[in-house]
Design an enzyme around this catalytic site. Structure first.
Site, short mmCIF file in Angstrom:
data_model
loop_
_atom_site.label_atom_id
_atom_site.label_comp_id
_atom_site.label_asym_id
_atom_site.label_seq_id
_atom_site.Cartn_x
_atom_site.Cartn_y
_atom_site.Cartn_z
N CYS A 148 0.82 -1.23 0.00
CA CYS A 148 0.00 0.00 0.00
C CYS A 148 0.84 1.27 0.00
O CYS A 148 0.34 2.34 -0.35
CB CYS A 148 -0.90 0.04 1.24
O1 KQY Z 1 -4.07 0.76 0.96
C1 KQY Z 1 -4.24 0.84 2.13
N1 KQY Z 1 -4.37 -0.23 2.83
C2 KQY Z 1 -4.31 2.15 2.72
C3 KQY Z 1 -5.07 2.25 3.95
C4 KQY Z 1 -5.20 3.65 4.35
C5 KQY Z 1 -5.49 3.84 5.73
C6 KQY Z 1 -5.60 5.24 6.12
N2 KQY Z 1 -5.70 5.31 7.51
#
Ligand code: KQY
Length: 363
Positions: free
Chosen positions: A356
């Site tokens: 991510c």
């Molecule tokens: O791609 C992802 N798992 C991002 C999560 C974002 C979380 C923001 N608090």
């Protein structure tokens, strides 16, 4: 850099697989204290470890706010490029450009609409305007032309491609109310195909249990190579993850990809459930409009959220007995790459993991 209003597929462009050669990787630097505990210091250490590991394999650039520039420049090794890029948080996979390329290896970006995983409906923070500008800035810095897909909400973590015509995604995410509520499944599928240059979309049902992104595919399923997928798994029937993984297994077992192949499916067991501790919860500043970090909340821990680099695989670990098994399984599946485990609890506490926070720029 030109902004383009044409369609990548019609222009002969497609999104390559992550396992194909990269020019480099992009990341953003974490700092917001309402998502990252202790003023983001532990997260910054973890992000720096990820960036350093990646830098052994390929060039890496970290975008950072003006406020954090000197800190990031001091913490990150000299061979990591640090550039000022305003942002609302540090999820380059999701707010960054998706890169596509053509047969002459010309690379272009796609600038999707980013609305913090659900906008005012169920997004995770407000505002998100700086994140939404990141793709154009990255493309400008890299001198890549950029498709403007400003009629479609999408995060990079909600799709995976085999680079050979097939996209996998989840219904939980792409059909969610907070993203493209006026579009039906077939319209969304067409957008994916036109922009990623793919031919077929495989719709899994749900993502990892408690994933705050509303079920990003990159935490539950990914490609090892065309025809071979990894699926996050548990044998514990009492775990809500059990039925989620089983349902996706059924879908994948009965599917064929764009080239007519049946999938070879590998099960990658999740770690023991990871819960937010009291200390971790208390270290996060509570702000209205940002998802709170409550003690005892289960986090969406999964080894599937690894990132493939040139010659390597960077894998999150959780100080769990399953870590070593996951790393060894990945070593068998990627025999030609070095598999590197990075302690990732501090990234997980922010709501995601190594995949991510990274974005590949294809060669
Ligand atoms: O791609 C992802 N798992 C991002 C999560 C974002 C979380 C923001 N608090």
């Amino acid at each position: 850099m030109k902004l383009l209003n044409t369609i990548p597929k019609y222009d002969g462009f497609h999104m390559p697989g992550e396992f194909e050669p990269h020019d480099g990787t992009w990341m953003l630097w974490p700092e917001r204290p309402d998502n990252w505990r202790e003023g983001a210091r532990p997260a910054q250490k973890a992000f720096a470890e990820v960036a350093t590991a990646i830098s052994r394999f390929e060039p890496i650039t970290v975008g950072v706010s003006q406020r954090q520039f000197l800190n990031a420049r001091n913490v990150l090794p000299d061979d990591i490029r640090v550039v000022e890029v305003s942002n609302n948080d540090s999820w380059m996979r999701d707010c960054g450009p998706t890169f596509v390329k053509n047969a002459d290896s010309v690379v272009r970006g796609i600038d999707w609409v980013f609305n913090a995983w659900g906008g005012l409906y169920n997004g995770l923070y407000f505002p998100w305007d700086k994140d939404d500008q990141v793709p154009k800035k990255v493309c400008d810095i890299e001198n890549k032309d950029c498709y403007v897909a400003k009629d479609f909400v999408l995060e990079g973590g909600s799709i995976h491609t085999d680079g050979d015509g097939t996209i996998i995604t989840t219904e939980e995410c792409l059909l969610s109310e907070g993203r493209n509520p006026s579009m039906g499944k077939s319209e969304i599928e067409k957008k994916l195909i036109y922009y990623t240059g793919a031919e077929k979309v495989i719709w899994l049902k749900n993502g990892i249990y408690k994933d705050e992104t509303t079920g990003h595919v990159d935490n539950i399923c990914c490609f090892v190579r065309p025809g071979v997928v990894l699926l996050a798994w548990t044998d514990d029937e009492a775990d809500p993850q059990y039925s989620i993984s089983n349902e996706n297994f059924e879908i994948l077992s009965n599917a064929t990809d764009a080239k007519g192949r049946k999938f070879e499916i590998h099960k990658l067991h999740i770690p023991t459930p990871v819960l937010i501790t009291k200390e971790e919860s208390e270290g996060v500043e509570a702000i209205d409009g940002t998802l709170p970090r409550i003690e005892g909340t289960r986090l969406a821990a999964s080894y599937v959220n690894f990132y493939i680099v040139n010659g390597g695989v960077i894998v999150p670990t959780f100080n769990d007995p399953q870590d070593e098994k996951a790393l060894n399984q990945l070593r068998e599946l990627f025999p030609e790459r070095e598999v590197v485990g990075i302690p990732a609890r501090e990234i997980l506490l922010g709501g995601g993991n190594i995949h991510c926070i990274t974005q590949q720029q294809p060669k």
